[in-house]
Write a protein that holds these residues in place. Structure first.
Motif, PDB file in Angstrom:
ATOM      1  N   LEU A  11       0.831  -1.353   0.144  1.00 42.89           N
ATOM      2  CA  LEU A  11       0.490   0.188  -0.215  1.00 42.89           C
ATOM      3  C   LEU A  11       1.084   0.717  -0.070  1.00 42.89           C
ATOM      4  N   ASP A  12       0.528   2.454  -1.167  1.00 43.51           N
ATOM      5  CA  ASP A  12       0.847   3.331  -0.895  1.00 43.51           C
ATOM      6  C   ASP A  12       0.184   4.817   0.473  1.00 43.51           C
ATOM      7  N   VAL A  13       0.900   5.199   1.258  1.00 45.86           N
ATOM      8  CA  VAL A  13      -0.263   5.532   3.067  1.00 45.86           C
ATOM      9  C   VAL A  13       0.462   6.881   2.725  1.00 45.86           C
ATOM     10  N   VAL A  14      -0.366   7.902   2.735  1.00 49.63           N
ATOM     11  CA  VAL A  14       0.100   8.940   3.071  1.00 49.63           C
ATOM     12  C   VAL A  14      -0.585   9.924   3.983  1.00 49.63           C
ATOM     13  N   VAL A  15       0.298  10.069   5.042  1.00 50.35           N
ATOM     14  CA  VAL A  15      -0.146  10.514   6.428  1.00 50.35           C
ATOM     15  C   VAL A  15      -0.203  12.460   6.538  1.00 50.35           C
ATOM     16  N   ALA A  16      -1.175  12.735   6.982  1.00 47.81           N
ATOM     17  CA  ALA A  16      -1.584  13.994   6.925  1.00 47.81           C
ATOM     18  C   ALA A  16      -2.471  14.801   8.515  1.00 47.81           C
ATOM     19  N   ILE A  17      -1.029  15.421   9.093  1.00 45.65           N
ATOM     20  CA  ILE A  17      -1.262  15.863  10.081  1.00 45.65           C
ATOM     21  C   ILE A  17      -0.907  17.034  10.158  1.00 45.65           C
ATOM     22  N   ASP A  18      -1.872  17.759  11.318  1.00 45.35           N
ATOM     23  CA  ASP A  18      -2.866  18.906  11.137  1.00 45.35           C
ATOM     24  C   ASP A  18      -1.816  19.824  12.688  1.00 45.35           C
ATOM     25  N   THR A  19      -1.003  20.911  11.526  1.00 51.42           N
ATOM     26  CA  THR A  19       0.136  21.485  12.428  1.00 51.42           C
ATOM     27  C   THR A  19      -0.478  23.247  12.666  1.00 51.42           C
ATOM     28  N   SER A  20      -1.847  23.020  12.836  1.00 54.72           N
ATOM     29  CA  SER A  20      -2.722  24.812  13.022  1.00 54.72           C
ATOM     30  C   SER A  20      -2.286  24.907  14.639  1.00 54.72           C
ATOM     31  N   LYS A  21      -2.478  26.194  14.759  1.00 58.70           N
ATOM     32  CA  LYS A  21      -2.035  26.007  15.871  1.00 58.70           C
ATOM     33  C   LYS A  21      -3.329  25.852  17.264  1.00 58.70           C
ATOM     34  N   SER A  22      -4.906  24.925  16.939  1.00 59.26           N
ATOM     35  CA  SER A  22      -5.320  24.137  17.614  1.00 59.26           C
ATOM     36  C   SER A  22      -5.211  22.884  18.096  1.00 59.26           C
ATOM     37  N   MET A  23      -4.352  22.661  17.466  1.00 57.37           N
ATOM     38  CA  MET A  23      -3.350  21.388  17.547  1.00 57.37           C
ATOM     39  C   MET A  23      -2.718  21.271  19.092  1.00 57.37           C
ATOM     40  N   LEU A  24      -2.353  22.955  19.495  1.00 56.75           N
ATOM     41  CA  LEU A  24      -1.599  22.979  21.188  1.00 56.75           C
ATOM     42  C   LEU A  24      -3.116  22.390  22.292  1.00 56.75           C
ATOM     43  N   ALA A  25      -3.909  22.363  21.919  1.00 54.81           N
ATOM     44  CA  ALA A  25      -5.312  22.070  22.249  1.00 54.81           C
ATOM     45  C   ALA A  25      -4.523  20.953  23.463  1.00 54.81           C
ATOM     46  N   GLU A  26      -5.436  21.112  24.798  1.00 59.26           N
ATOM     47  CA  GLU A  26      -4.831  20.132  25.444  1.00 59.26           C
ATOM     48  C   GLU A  26      -5.577  19.137  26.280  1.00 59.26           C
ATOM     49  N   ASP A  27      -6.686  19.455  25.259  1.00 54.19           N
ATOM     50  CA  ASP A  27      -8.232  17.633  26.341  1.00 54.19           C
ATOM     51  C   ASP A  27      -7.646  17.280  25.662  1.00 54.19           C
ATOM     52  N   ILE A  28      -6.737  17.122  24.782  1.00 56.49           N
ATOM     53  CA  ILE A  28      -5.843  15.714  25.012  1.00 56.49           C
ATOM     54  C   ILE A  28      -4.619  15.729  25.155  1.00 56.49           C
ATOM     55  N   ALA A  29      -4.471  14.399  26.535  1.00 55.76           N
ATOM     56  CA  ALA A  29      -2.561  15.140  26.928  1.00 55.76           C
ATOM     57  C   ALA A  29      -1.810  14.290  25.718  1.00 55.76           C
ATOM     58  N   PRO A  30      -0.026  14.976  25.648  1.00 56.42           N
ATOM     59  CA  PRO A  30      -0.235  16.234  27.242  1.00 56.42           C
ATOM     60  C   PRO A  30      -0.130  17.580  25.395  1.00 56.42           C
ATOM     61  N   ASN A  31      -1.234  16.733  24.046  1.00 56.37           N
ATOM     62  CA  ASN A  31      -1.847  18.157  23.456  1.00 56.37           C
ATOM     63  C   ASN A  31      -2.045  17.430  21.988  1.00 56.37           C
ATOM     64  N   ARG A  32      -2.135  17.926  21.587  1.00 53.85           N
ATOM     65  CA  ARG A  32      -3.292  17.295  20.116  1.00 53.85           C
ATOM     66  C   ARG A  32      -2.042  16.890  19.457  1.00 53.85           C
ATOM     67  N   LEU A  33      -1.407  18.067  18.686  1.00 53.26           N
ATOM     68  CA  LEU A  33      -0.366  17.733  17.967  1.00 53.26           C
ATOM     69  C   LEU A  33       0.525  16.647  18.337  1.00 53.26           C
ATOM     70  N   ALA A  34       1.013  16.758  19.778  1.00 56.29           N
ATOM     71  CA  ALA A  34       1.884  15.251  20.275  1.00 56.29           C
ATOM     72  C   ALA A  34       1.646  14.321  20.155  1.00 56.29           C
ATOM     73  N   ARG A  35      -0.363  14.174  20.437  1.00 58.17           N
ATOM     74  CA  ARG A  35      -1.099  12.946  19.979  1.00 58.17           C
ATOM     75  C   ARG A  35      -0.831  12.135  18.705  1.00 58.17           C
ATOM     76  N   ALA A  36      -1.402  13.048  18.097  1.00 58.35           N
ATOM     77  CA  ALA A  36      -1.463  12.930  16.568  1.00 58.35           C
ATOM     78  C   ALA A  36      -0.083  11.958  16.299  1.00 58.35           C
ATOM     79  N   LYS A  37       1.313  12.984  16.492  1.00 63.87           N
ATOM     80  CA  LYS A  37       2.552  12.762  15.923  1.00 63.87           C
ATOM     81  C   LYS A  37       3.255  11.172  16.965  1.00 63.87           C
ATOM     82  N   LEU A  38       2.553  11.203  17.650  1.00 69.61           N
ATOM     83  CA  LEU A  38       2.770   9.816  18.617  1.00 69.61           C
ATOM     84  C   LEU A  38       1.809   8.387  17.596  1.00 69.61           C
TER      85      LEU A  38
END
Length: 207
Positions: free
Chosen positions: A1-28
């Motif tokens: 399979l060819d898979v592109v992963v797209a990750i949102d890096t907008s400022k809203s991804m700094l929100a901490e409603d998911i620990a430690p924040n949305r962007l860190a969780r997306a990267k993991l």
């Protein structure tokens, strides 16, 4: 399979409603997905107000990992969340060939540009299958950022009111439906296993 992963890096991804924040969780989660996708070729798109191919399609896990780990909210200077552009950028990243083309979109779905579902439909017509992964909570949270001295302050809109950021599950469901995939909220340790097993593993692999 060819898979592109797209990750949102907008400022809203700094929100901490998911620990430690949305962007860190997306990267993991993206790295979790990489460990599931052993024989697949991976690429990475970062997007905020614009989208950018930060890792072209590769079998090199180390290159993909390095690209994911280097993402932060300053990767792209332009604010906003352009989901349609992220989909189009991903669609143009695939090499010619007979591999199944997959896009896995990690975002809170806060879209300032409403063409995302239409872009998903067009991409699906060219053979792209889209899975959306929602990051954040439906209740949402007030957005805050740290200033240079480490103090936390709220992000404010033009009228000076604190900005509330919440997960837009309806839009992410609509994009996935238009893209012949499905929507999955990023919850629990097994989310990427579920995504891979139910979404990607059943697709035929090419040589």
């Amino acid at each position: 399979l060819d898979v592109v992963v797209a990750i949102d890096t907008s400022k809203s991804m700094l929100a901490e409603d998911i620990a430690p924040n949305r962007l860190a969780r997306a990267k993991l989660a993206a790295l979790d997905l990489m460990s599931q996708a052993k024989s697949d070729r991976l690429g990475l798109v970062a997007f905020a107000g614009v989208a950018f191919l930060s890792c072209p399609m590769t079998f090199d896990d180390a290159a993909f990992r390095q690209s994911v780990e280097s993402l932060d909210v300053n990767t792209l200077p332009q604010g906003g969340t352009a989901l349609a552009e992220a989909i189009n950028t991903a669609a143009s990243a695939f090499k010619e060939g007979d591999n199944y083309k997959i896009l896995v979109l990690f975002t809170d779905g806060e879209d300032q540009d409403s063409g995302a579902v239409e872009a998903a439909k067009q991409a699906a017509e060219s053979g792209l299958r889209i899975f959306t992964v929602g990051i954040g909570s439906g209740e949402g949270t007030l957005l805050n950022v740290r200033d240079a001295k480490g103090r936390t302050e709220y992000v404010r809109d033009d009228a000076g009111n604190p900005v509330m950021s919440k997960l837009n599950e309806k839009l992410l469901n609509d994009i996935a439906a238009a893209g012949n995939g499905f929507y999955l909220p990023l919850k629990g340790a097994k989310a990427m296993e579920t995504l891979y097993a139910n979404g990607l593993a059943p697709l035929p692999k090419s040589e």
